[in-house]
Every structure is written in structure tokens, then in C-alpha cells.
Design an enzyme around this catalytic site. Structure first.
Site, short mmCIF file in Angstrom:
data_model
loop_
_atom_site.label_atom_id
_atom_site.label_comp_id
_atom_site.label_asym_id
_atom_site.label_seq_id
_atom_site.Cartn_x
_atom_site.Cartn_y
_atom_site.Cartn_z
N ASP A 30 0.85 -1.37 0.01
CA ASP A 30 0.15 -0.27 -0.31
C ASP A 30 1.19 1.34 -0.04
O ASP A 30 1.82 1.54 0.95
CB ASP A 30 -1.03 -0.20 1.22
CG ASP A 30 -2.07 1.08 1.62
OD1 ASP A 30 -3.03 0.37 0.80
OD2 ASP A 30 -1.76 2.57 1.32
N ILE A 31 0.69 2.38 -0.98
CA ILE A 31 1.28 3.39 -0.70
C ILE A 31 1.03 4.19 0.18
O ILE A 31 1.93 5.40 0.60
CB ILE A 31 0.18 4.05 -2.18
CG1 ILE A 31 1.61 4.93 -2.13
CG2 ILE A 31 -0.15 5.15 -1.91
CD1 ILE A 31 1.90 5.84 -4.44
N ASN A 86 -12.57 -3.49 2.16
CA ASN A 86 -14.25 -2.74 2.25
C ASN A 86 -14.57 -2.59 1.18
O ASN A 86 -14.18 -2.30 0.09
CB ASN A 86 -13.00 -1.25 2.72
CG ASN A 86 -12.32 -0.55 3.63
OD1 ASN A 86 -13.11 -1.46 4.80
ND2 ASN A 86 -11.05 0.06 3.21
N GLY A 92 -16.12 2.98 3.69
CA GLY A 92 -14.81 3.82 3.36
C GLY A 92 -13.74 3.64 2.41
O GLY A 92 -12.64 3.74 2.08
N GLN A 93 -14.59 2.41 1.06
CA GLN A 93 -13.56 2.03 -0.14
C GLN A 93 -13.53 3.22 -0.99
O GLN A 93 -14.26 4.44 -1.11
CB GLN A 93 -14.58 1.10 -0.99
CG GLN A 93 -13.86 0.10 -2.48
CD GLN A 93 -14.76 -0.55 -2.45
OE1 GLN A 93 -16.11 -0.75 -2.43
NE2 GLN A 93 -14.58 -1.01 -3.89
N HIS A 99 -10.38 -5.24 -3.29
CA HIS A 99 -9.01 -5.27 -3.00
C HIS A 99 -8.83 -5.29 -1.20
O HIS A 99 -9.47 -5.16 -0.18
CB HIS A 99 -8.12 -3.84 -2.75
CG HIS A 99 -8.18 -2.73 -2.50
ND1 HIS A 99 -9.99 -2.63 -3.34
CD2 HIS A 99 -8.18 -2.33 -0.98
CE1 HIS A 99 -10.30 -1.61 -2.59
NE2 HIS A 99 -9.65 -1.25 -1.58
N HIS A 101 -7.12 -5.45 1.74
CA HIS A 101 -5.78 -5.13 2.76
C HIS A 101 -5.29 -6.32 3.62
O HIS A 101 -6.42 -6.72 4.58
CB HIS A 101 -6.41 -3.93 3.96
CG HIS A 101 -6.39 -3.09 2.94
ND1 HIS A 101 -5.76 -1.51 2.68
CD2 HIS A 101 -8.26 -2.23 2.38
CE1 HIS A 101 -6.82 -0.44 2.18
NE2 HIS A 101 -7.95 -0.80 1.93
P1 5GP Z 1 -9.78 1.75 0.38
O1 5GP Z 1 -10.10 2.70 1.50
O2 5GP Z 1 -10.50 1.87 -1.24
O3 5GP Z 1 -10.33 -0.42 1.31
O4 5GP Z 1 -8.51 0.93 0.33
C1 5GP Z 1 -7.44 1.95 -1.24
C2 5GP Z 1 -6.26 1.60 -1.53
O5 5GP Z 1 -5.10 1.96 -1.91
C3 5GP Z 1 -5.79 2.69 0.23
O6 5GP Z 1 -5.15 2.27 1.93
C4 5GP Z 1 -4.54 3.18 -0.54
O7 5GP Z 1 -3.61 3.94 0.31
C5 5GP Z 1 -4.39 2.75 -1.53
N1 5GP Z 1 -3.79 2.77 -2.92
C6 5GP Z 1 -4.47 4.20 -3.87
N2 5GP Z 1 -3.68 4.83 -4.42
C7 5GP Z 1 -2.48 4.05 -4.76
C8 5GP Z 1 -1.30 4.03 -5.74
O8 5GP Z 1 -1.07 4.57 -6.60
N3 5GP Z 1 -0.84 2.47 -5.20
C9 5GP Z 1 -0.54 2.07 -3.70
N4 5GP Z 1 0.12 1.39 -3.56
N5 5GP Z 1 -1.29 2.29 -2.97
C10 5GP Z 1 -3.02 3.30 -3.43
#
Ligand code: 5GP
Ligand code: ZN
Length: 113
Positions: A30-31, A86, A92-93, A99, A101
């Protein structure tokens, strides 16, 4: 799928720190990590969200959990890890490609969020 961030990462159009890849899934860090270890595992097939998963996706979702167990062993996450998917706004998606986590390396609070 066009304009999907994670489809672009899977295709290599956007760079990522890859951890694992096979014909069904892709794992990368994760970034914006929320734990000392925080990576994401995604199906290569575009699925919008946990809410869009059907019986047809049972094999890939099961496979992803097996890959997570394998990676947890490789990364020596003996003390445990948390898997979170999520779905939708309240959860919070932010990226609309299914995906998982995987977070580890610190005690996790409960209930989440
Ligand atoms: P969500 O909030 O949808 O459950 O999780 C999305 C996740 O994707 C977040 O934890 C966010 O930090 C990660 N993310 C968003 N953009 C990027 C990216 O460009 N590269 C990587 N490696 N992770 C990302
Ligand atoms: Zn996608």
C-alpha cells in the site's frame, strides 16, 4: 477496465512495489501504509467491490486467501495479521476494484474503524 487504478497497476501502467503475482491475482504494498506491514491483494479480473462478488468468483476469492496465508508465512507474520475488504461508502472504499488489505506488525484495535 479503463480508468481503474488497480487495473492499471496490474497491467504495469502505474508502478507499484510488487510482492507476488500469479495468473489470478496481484499483491503489492500500500502506498500509504497503516501498519508496519500493509499490502493489498487484488484479483486480476476487475470486480468492483466485495458487494459485487458472486458465486462465479468463489475460486478467485478462495485463492486470494490462500495466497495471503502463503505470503504471511514468507513474511514471517507469526504474531498474526488482519485482512480487510472495504465495500462501499460507509466502509471507506476509495478504489473500486476489489482488494484485500493485509496489515500486520502491531496490535490491531477491535472493533475496526
Ligand atoms: P480502500 O480505501 O479502497 O479500502 O483502499 C484503497 C487503498 O489503496 C488505500 O489504502 C490506499 O492507500 C491505496 N492506494 C491508493 N492509490 C494507490 C497507488 O497508486 N498505489 C498503491 N500501492 N496503493 C494505493
Ligand atoms: Zn480494475
Amino acid at each position: 477496465m479503463e480508468n481503474c487504478l488497480f487495473c492499471k497497476i496490474i497491467a504495469g501502467e502505474i508502478s507499484s512495489e510488487k510482492l507476488y503475482e500469479d495468473e489470478l491475482c496481484y499483491a503489492f504494498y500500500d502506498i500509504d501504509p497503516q501498519a508496519p506491514v500493509h499490502f493489498l491483494v487484488v484479483p486480476k479480473q476487475h470486480i468492483e467491490a466485495p458487494a459485487a462478488v458472486t458465486e462465479q468468483d468463489a475460486a478467485v476469492v478462495g485463492h486470494i486467501y490462500a495466497v495471503i496465508a502463503h505470503l504471511a508465512k514468507e513474511l514471517k507474520l507469526e504474531k498474526g495479521y488482519r485482512v480487510i475488504a472495504n465495500s462501499g461508502e460507509d466502509a471507506g472504499q476509495t478504489v473500486h476494484h476489489l482488494h484485500f488489505h493485509v496489515m500486520a506488525g502491531r496490535p490491531m484495535g477491535w472493533p475496526a474503524g
